[in-house]
Design a protein around this motif. Structure first.
Motif, PDB file in Angstrom:
ATOM      1  N   GLU A 335      36.279  36.089  35.312  1.00 32.94           N
ATOM      2  CA  GLU A 335      36.540  35.883  36.732  1.00 32.94           C
ATOM      3  C   GLU A 335      36.972  37.202  37.367  1.00 32.94           C
ATOM      4  O   GLU A 335      37.718  37.979  36.770  1.00 32.94           O
ATOM      5  CB  GLU A 335      37.635  34.830  36.943  1.00 32.94           C
ATOM      6  N   HIS A 337      38.582  38.522  41.062  1.00 31.85           N
ATOM      7  CA  HIS A 337      39.171  38.057  42.304  1.00 31.85           C
ATOM      8  C   HIS A 337      39.610  39.261  43.145  1.00 31.85           C
ATOM      9  O   HIS A 337      40.399  40.081  42.691  1.00 31.85           O
ATOM     10  CB  HIS A 337      40.384  37.166  42.033  1.00 31.85           C
ATOM     11  N   PRO A 339      40.832  38.804  46.708  1.00 33.83           N
ATOM     12  CA  PRO A 339      41.047  37.990  47.910  1.00 33.83           C
ATOM     13  C   PRO A 339      41.408  38.817  49.141  1.00 33.83           C
ATOM     14  O   PRO A 339      41.295  38.328  50.263  1.00 33.83           O
ATOM     15  CB  PRO A 339      42.201  37.071  47.502  1.00 33.83           C
ATOM     16  N   ASP A 355      34.904  37.209  45.441  1.00 32.95           N
ATOM     17  CA  ASP A 355      35.316  36.340  44.344  1.00 32.95           C
ATOM     18  C   ASP A 355      34.081  36.012  43.516  1.00 32.95           C
ATOM     19  O   ASP A 355      33.014  35.687  44.066  1.00 32.95           O
ATOM     20  CB  ASP A 355      35.945  35.046  44.883  1.00 32.95           C
TER      21      ASP A 355
END
Length: 914
Positions: A335, A337, A339, A355
């Motif tokens: 993952e 990320h 943001p 993302d």
């Protein structure tokens, strides 16, 4: 101990000979020094001026150059033979240049193959051997690593490294200190590190029987950014096991931005900064085959700010939250990320987010980008000496969904939209060295496509107008899948030299010499299907002026195809079809030309290939039409490989004035200066270029109003072998020796045979005259026969035969084209097989080398096996691809030849009916 010193020169020469006999490289050194008295109780050894240089494709590439390599060894340990105690090893002034070519061959793979085998059948026990090293030192080391196959580059400048430890113990206390003046790393055209200064201290314990490193107090500094490391790393078997953590002890924003070269190397100490950041991460677990360790890396920036004291504005409100994490033993659950990423540059707001989940199976993505900026304000916050920018950009784009939605055309479930606009953009300045403006541009995004609205680009006075769209953009960006596109292109004027950053041809009236030294093979992407419709009113390249260019260009599967491209140039018009295939090691260019009304002299002056294969055009005044089909391999500098050129075609001209060295010699022979410049008319000839020979089939024409025929050949070395047959009127013969022979005759003509040899720059002409009396008798007989035959129906019979003769000739010519195509196809396949076999052999060599380097160490053997298998597979895949592409090209050549044969037959039937 004394013998090596007494026989030093002979021993050194023998070492060089043996080394060069066993290396695929040039090995040399300046001197070797052995000392005992000045270094007692140590035995000193030093090697000076060591050089290893490449050969064959690596000719001119120096692999290694070392100023000095030295070591000091305890004399008593040598005499005892139980343990060699090395006090110090030192390497000074070393330049190491590693190069890996596109075919995977490396310049450091220099050991020659040997059939020698090692006898391991002896059962005698090996003598224990111990090596004790106290310290080692590297001074002024420079490394330049270039991987053309992987599109990667790494460079170290000014590396200095010292280390110490006792390797006789199972647990080695190893202490090192390293400094690097400049470190750079780039991959696939992107710079990840640029001239970064490095300093590090490592204090670790090496447990040799477990091959485990336990890290104590350690740090690495990159410019102003310092990172602390702790944990351990081990290779207990074929796997790698680790538990590592790192973090930044200094949380100042200034330490982080020191990695930005434009900031670090420009008054960095006087930079006003504020804000904080946190960087930390961990890597835990095993790595083997498809099993990966877990990792978690985090970066946070809060209220970052910097301003130069002599500039009115600042970069402020820099805020970033970034994490890349993988909690599983594979990358399916990776993952990423982001943001939040935002900043204000001189008051202009920039923000975005990104993302990504499940990237390996079905990427689940979401991104947003927003910016409204005045580029002129950028120079108020960041020093841009020598650069000028102006204009505004407005960006608001977003997308969210899964890649499978695009694959399944579920566009209603996919979110994608927004725009990017530019208005009155201008770029220039002395440092940029060019002027670029973008008065208007707009790109809009939708789930199906990215659409480029009407856009105008002005570069170095060249105006270009574009409009089109890109399909499958998200799949291309996320999974490198096929990108499709359409573009309409128009320009009222293009100067290609100016576009390439060179001086415009219009800036000087002097001829511009072509410079291909910096050219390299242009490899076209294979995952792009792009179609361009172009229209250019005026195009200038070097000294060639082209007008009214229209046509299509298709970029697909690594091949650029021209589709009915028309243009006016060299006083006439031309239509082109064909393509450039960049996939083979040597690219293949195949083109068909239909030329109408080109100038002979302009063609010679503008086209290098004409100078090579048709130098006679230099002395010709007039125009011609030509149909030409040609193919050629292109070299590493993109120039035609002349020995691979194959061409066939026809050339015709109604009238041309010609001269030159051949006619100068003919005029001298006849003692008639009128023959230095002659009118040639009604030329219609056919020619071929193959195996380095330009062959001209014998053809009829008129020379100075008299019937003539010419045929022969010229090599690529411009060696001539032509035969000219014609007649000259007796009035054109001015040589006294021949006038006396024919002085009793009042008129008529005489045969003239001319053998043309020598070279194009220095031709040799051997003319000879026929018998005038016999010629006159033959002419009288011919007139009588014509009078008798005029009452017969010969003309009608000849017309009836004409069809069969023309068709037969067309079939023969077509069969010849097919045979040539088959031969050329066999040549391509043979060359491909040769290259493929070479690739497979290289892959096997690389695999075996990996296994050999592992030695008898079971850990290294286990790690080497998958790497060796990978090397074999990659080589076999490349080899098979090369053979498949050659077979496809060969079939295409035969099909094209068969189509040409049918066209020849149809043309012959039509001509016979006329």
């Amino acid at each position: 101990m004394v013998l090596p010193i007494v026989f030093k020169d002979s021993i050194l020469e023998r070492i060089k000979q043996e080394a060069n006999a066993n290396l695929n490289a040039k090995f040399d050194f300046k001197d070797v020094d052995l000392s005992l008295i000045t270094t007692f109780p140590y035995f000193g050894f030093s090697l000076e001026g060591l050089e290893i240089s490449g050969i064959e494709e690596f000719e001119g590439e120096k692999l290694l150059s070392a100023g000095e390599f030295s070591l000091s060894i305890d004399l008593m340990s040598v005499l005892s033979g139980e343990s060699y105690r090395i006090e110090k090893i030192s390497v000074n002034d070393l330049d190491l240049n590693v190069l890996i070519l596109e075919n995977g061959k490396a310049n450091f793979d220099i050991m020659k193959e040997t059939d020698a085998t090692v006898d391991t059948s002896s059962s005698s026990e090996s003598t224990p051997f111990h090596l004790a090293l106290s310290s080692y030192e590297l001074k002024n080391i420079n490394l330049n690593y270039r991987d053309l196959e992987g599109d990667m580059a790494f460079a170290l400048q000014g590396l200095n490294h010292v280390g110490s430890g006792d390797f006789t113990e199972n647990v080695v206390g190893l202490k090192t200190h390293t400094e690097v003046e400049a470190m750079s790393f780039a991959m696939e055209g992107m710079d990840y590190l640029s001239r970064v200064q490095l300093e590090s201290d490592f204090d670790m314990d090496l447990i040799q029987d477990k091959f485990r490193f336990n890290f104590g107090k350690n740090y690495v500094s990159l410019n102003g950014l310092k990172l602390n490391f702790e944990g351990w790393f081990a290779m207990p078997d074929e796997s790698m096991d680790m538990d590592l953590k790192f973090s930044s002890p200094d949380n100042s924003f200034k330490s982080l931005i020191s990695l930005i070269p434009a900031l670090y190397y420009k008054d960095f100490e006087s930079l006003k900064t504020s804000g904080e950041f946190k960087l930390n991460g961990l890597v835990q677990g095993k790595y083997i085959n498809e099993i990966y360790p877990s990792f978690d890396i985090n970066l946070m920036i809060r209220e970052g700010f910097f301003q130069y004291p002599d500039l009115p504005s600042a970069v402020s409100d820099v805020n970033v939250d970034f994490q890349i994490v993988n909690k599983s033993r594979n990358l399916d659950n990776l993952e990423m990320h982001l943001p939040r990423i935002e900043a204000k540059v001189a008051g202009s707001q920039i923000s975005g987010s990104f993302d990504l989940k499940d990237p390996m199976r079905d990427p689940d993505f979401k991104f947003m980008a927003q910016a409204k900026a005045n580029l002129e304000d950028l120079s108020k916050a960041v020093p841009l000496e020598g650069y000028k920018m102006a204009g505004t950009v407005d960006i608001d784009m977003n997308a969210a969904g899964r890649l499978s939605m695009i694959d399944n055309e579920q566009y209603d479930a996919l979110k994608a939209g927004g725009y990017a606009k530019a208005s009155n953009l201008q770029f220039g300045g002395d440092s940029l060295g060019m002027e670029i403006s973008l008065p208007k541009a707009e790109l809009s995004l939708s789930p199906q496509m990215a659409k480029l609205g009407p856009t105008t680009l002005i570069y170095e006075g060249n105006t270009m107008e574009m409009e089109g769209q890109l399909d499958n953009l998200l799949s291309y960006a996320l999974r490198d899948e096929l990108l499709k596109g359409e573009l309409e292109f128009y320009s009222p004027r293009l100067d290609l030299l100016a576009l390439a950053g060179e001086e415009s041809s219009e800036a000087s009236s002097d001829p511009v010499e072509s410079d291909t030294a910096a050219l390299a093979v242009i490899r076209l992407p294979e995952n792009i299907d792009f179609h361009l419709n172009a229209k250019v009113d005026s195009l200038l390249y070097d000294q060639i002026r082209i007008s009214q260019l229209v046509g299509g260009v298709r970029l697909k599967e690594g091949r650029a195809s021209l589709e009915n491209v028309k243009m006016q140039m060299l006083g006439g018009a031309m239509r082109m079809n064909g393509g450039y295939d960049s996939k083979p090691e040597l690219p293949l260019a195949e083109f068909d030309f239909a030329i109408e009304g080109f100038s002979f002299r302009e063609s010679y002056e503008a086209l290098d290939m004409v100078k090579q294969i048709a130098p006679i055009m230099k002395n010709m005044e007039g125009r011609y039409t030509m149909d030409l089909s040609m193919s050629t391999l292109l070299g590493s500098d993109m120039s035609p490989q002349m020995n691979s050129v194959n061409a066939s075609g026809s050339l015709a001209t109604k009238s041309v004035q010609t001269g030159g060295k051949v006619f100068d010699q003919l005029a001298t022979f006849l003692k008639n200066p009128d023959y230095r410049q002659l009118k040639v008319s009604d030329i219609d000839l056919e020619f071929t270029l193959e195996d380095g020979q330009l062959k001209v089939e014998p053809f009829d024409f008129k020379l100075a109003g008299q019937k003539a025929d010419l045929g022969g050949s010229m090599s690529l070395a411009q060696d001539l072998d032509f035969d000219l047959n014609t007649t000259i009127p007796l009035s054109g013969l001015k040589a006294d020796a021949y006038l006396k022979q024919f002085q009793t005759l009042s008129g008529g003509s005489i045969p003239l045979k001319v053998k043309i040899g020598g070279t194009a720059t220095s031709p040799e002409v051997r003319p000879s005259l026929g018998n005038l009396k016999q010629q006159l008798g033959d002419e009288l007989k011919q007139k009588l026969n014509q009078a008798v035959d005029s009452v017969k129906t010969q003309v009608k019979e000849e017309v009836n035969k004409k069809l069969d003769e023309l068709v037969k000739a067309a079939e023969e010519q077509g069969d010849k084209l097919i045979a040539e195509a088959k031969a050329r196809g066999d040549q391509l396949k043979a060359e491909a097989k040769k290259q493929a076999d070479k690739l497979r052999a290289t892959g096997e060599e690389a695999a075996q080398k990996i296994l050999d380097e592992a030695g008898t160490n079971p850990l290294k053997q286990a790690a080497a096996k998958p790497l060796a298998e990978k090397a074999r597979k990659e080589a076999n895949d490349k080899a098979q691809k090369l053979e498949d592409e050659a077979a496809q090209q060969a079939n295409g050549l035969i099909k094209s030849a068969e189509e040409q044969k049918q066209k020849l037959i149809e043309n012959a039937r039509a001509k016979a009916q006329i």
